[in-house]
Design an enzyme around this catalytic site. Structure first.
Site, short mmCIF file in Angstrom:
data_model
loop_
_atom_site.label_atom_id
_atom_site.label_comp_id
_atom_site.label_asym_id
_atom_site.label_seq_id
_atom_site.Cartn_x
_atom_site.Cartn_y
_atom_site.Cartn_z
N CYS A 1 3.38 -3.53 6.30
CA CYS A 1 2.16 -3.80 7.07
C CYS A 1 2.54 -4.09 8.53
CB CYS A 1 1.40 -4.97 6.47
SG CYS A 1 0.03 -5.54 7.50
N GLY B 1 -14.65 -0.27 -21.95
CA GLY B 1 -14.59 1.10 -21.44
C GLY B 1 -15.79 1.95 -21.81
N CYS C 1 1.40 -8.11 9.16
CA CYS C 1 2.01 -9.22 8.44
C CYS C 1 3.35 -8.85 7.81
CB CYS C 1 1.06 -9.76 7.36
SG CYS C 1 0.91 -8.70 5.93
N CYS D 1 -2.49 -3.88 6.07
CA CYS D 1 -3.01 -4.20 4.74
C CYS D 1 -4.49 -3.88 4.69
CB CYS D 1 -2.86 -5.71 4.45
SG CYS D 1 -1.18 -6.26 4.28
#
Lengths: 256, 286
Positions: free
Chosen positions: B237, B29, B240, B262
């Site tokens: 979605c 970080g 799909c 998606c």
């Protein structure tokens, strides 16, 4: 009784120019100390040296910390000093813009110090922000407004709320009433006097306005050219000034 | 045979970047400064990510590049071709086949595994940037772990919108120490950051690299009474039928028609090959 703050031989020079020279005094809990003097007399340098905003050349600033007793703040590590300056200390700037975050709402400004010391409950932070806005006479429905939409007097009161929210024990004030008109000044002084008395705050107030110290300060320090020329109880110094400069200062005030 | 050194950058530059990466991995970080090079693309197009990818690529690597989850957008296609040309490495669009994945604004839906490296393109590495304009002050705040200001931003969100409205670049605390900007990924992806793969972040213009070793603790900042929620559009979605993937809203006509698909094209295509169908998938509807 242990003094809350002991200043010993504090000196700050800017090259050949003297900021303040060999200043020493004790401040006891609940006491308000006024520092007066003309522009350039070293009052602000002294205040900034004590608050750690500028590094003094010599001297000690010993603060009676909650957990470790009296300690020299100049010998503290930086994290400790910064922690102190957002918990037990507060600093009220002359210009509210210097002490506020202008892009953050009033509530966020008041809550910042709480969040900085670990408050993580939104409801509690907001409740204490509302409480503090009320104590400085800002209506609760202004909590989500930015300080840019506030008047000068409101900004100054918001700055005071933001500083006092963590319950500090020592407040440094640099000309808190500077730049405000007289009726707003009067209200602010009234408010400050109430807060200082209610919370038992100790405060160091730098000003060139003798009326402010007359109302707020218990003791007075008169500075000229970087030196302290006279100290004493406020009424004593103002009513019976001994030093020539103090006499000039007192007699310069217009009597209406 | 091209006239470029392998992966465009010279060896000394790659060494310098690898040093920064190693330091970043050692201090998760922490933003490590590095001497960012001029790349043959404009700032904001992923110059940081490209330099990090160039430094970690080996001839046997397989590269995947995604932009907002998609393999076929301009940014993704041009960076993929850039490395095909300068490093002659294998490229793929399949998440599982890739060893190095460079990404802009998304983490693939398919969980990454040990041995993979995810490289993020980062526009602004400093999470405190818009709260505290002084760089000297923000560095001090990181050093002294003074992160109260980050919560002021979240407080402002709640006071203005009633909930934490920050939807991307949602600040996280890494390994209980540094607050980090996860690059502009949707906050839906934040929980995925505790993963098996190595994550590297490169900011070219800002000249910073930071990193997350595998399974580093990553906590999204929040309030006790306003906890972090990894939100997404509340739809399946359209192609799909996936319920669990991050969705893009696509306008399909001038009459306000829209569909949700998606954002991870590889994940969506894979599901369609497996026979999954969404309600808007007319061509293949079973």
């Amino acid at each position: 009784m242990t003094p809350l703050l002991q200043v010993k031989g504090l000196t700050k020079t800017y090259g050949r120019h003297i900021g303040c020279r060999d200043v020493s005094f004790d401040l006891f809990p609940g006491e308000v100390m006024g520092i007066v003097g003309e522009s350039g007399s070293g009052k602000s340098t002294l205040l900034n040296s004590m608050a750690g905003h500028v590094v003094p050349d010599a001297g000690q600033v010993i603060f009676d910390t909650r957990d470790a007793g009296p300690r020299d703040t100049r010998a503290m590590s930086e994290p400790e000093r910064r922690m102190l300056s957002r918990t037990d200390w507060a600093f009220v700037h002359q210009h509210a813009r210097d002490g506020l975050r202008m892009g953050v709402s009033a509530g966020g400004n008041v809550g910042e110090r709480l969040m900085a010391v670990g408050a993580r409950n939104y409801g509690a932070i907001r409740a204490s922000a509302i409480d503090w806005l009320d104590r400085v006479e800002i209506r609760a429905d202004r909590i989500d407004d930015r300080p840019t939409t506030f008047s000068g007097g409101m900004q100054q009161r918001l700055q005071i709320a933001r500083n006092l929210v963590t319950g500090p024990r020592l407040v440094f004030m640099d000309e808190p009433t500077g730049g405000l008109d007289v009726s707003v000044q009067a209200r602010l002084l009234d408010l400050l006097r109430g807060l200082v008395r209610d919370m038992g705050l100790s405060a160091i107030i730098v000003t060139h306005d003798l009326a402010v110290v007359r109302l707020l300060a218990d003791r007075l320090m008169v500075m000229k050219g970087g030196d302290v020329v006279e100290t004493g109880l406020t009424d004593q110094v103002l009513d019976d000034p001994q030093h020539g400069y103090t006499q000039l200062l007192v007699s310069s005030v217009l009597q209406v | 045979m091209s006239d470029y050194n392998f992966a465009y950058l010279d060896e000394q530059t790659k060494r310098m970047i690898r040093r920064a990466i190693l330091k970043g991995l050692a201090i998760p970080g922490y933003q490590v400064p590095f001497a960012s090079r001029e790349m043959p693309m404009p700032y904001g197009w992923g110059t940081g990510g490209v330099q990090v990818s160039a430094a970690v690529l080996c001839p046997e690597d397989t590269l995947k590049v995604i932009d907002q989850g998609a393999d076929d957008t301009t940014n993704a296609v041009s960076i993929r071709r850039f490395f095909e040309r300068t490093a002659q490495i294998a490229v793929t669009t399949a998440t599982a086949d890739a060893t190095v994945i460079q990404t802009r604004h998304r983490i693939p839906e398919e969980p990454l595994r040990d041995g993979q490296i995810l490289v993020y393109q980062v526009p602004i590495p400093e999470p405190l940037r818009f709260l505290e304009p002084r760089e000297s002050e923000t560095r001090k705040m990181h050093a002294l772990e003074e992160y109260g200001l980050m919560h002021v931003k979240l407080y402002e969100d709640i006071s203005r919108h009633g909930h934490i409205a920050t939807a991307y670049a949602y600040p996280v605390k890494v390994a209980d120490r540094y607050v980090m900007d996860p690059s502009p990924i949707p906050k839906f992806d934040n929980p995925k950051m505790e993963m098996a793969a190595i994550q590297l972040f490169g900011a070219g213009r800002e000249q910073r690299i930071y990193a997350l070793p595998p399974f580093t603790r990553v906590v999204s900042l929040d309030f006790e009474d306003h906890p972090f929620v990894a939100s997404k559009a509340d739809h399946p979605c359209g192609l799909c039928g996936a319920q669990d993937s991050y969705l893009d809203e696509v306008i399909v006509d001038d009459a306000g028609g829209r569909m949700f698909v998606c954002s991870d094209t590889d994940y969506c295509a894979g599901r369609q090959v497996d026979g999954h169908r969404g309600s808007d998938n007319k061509e293949y509807a079973a």
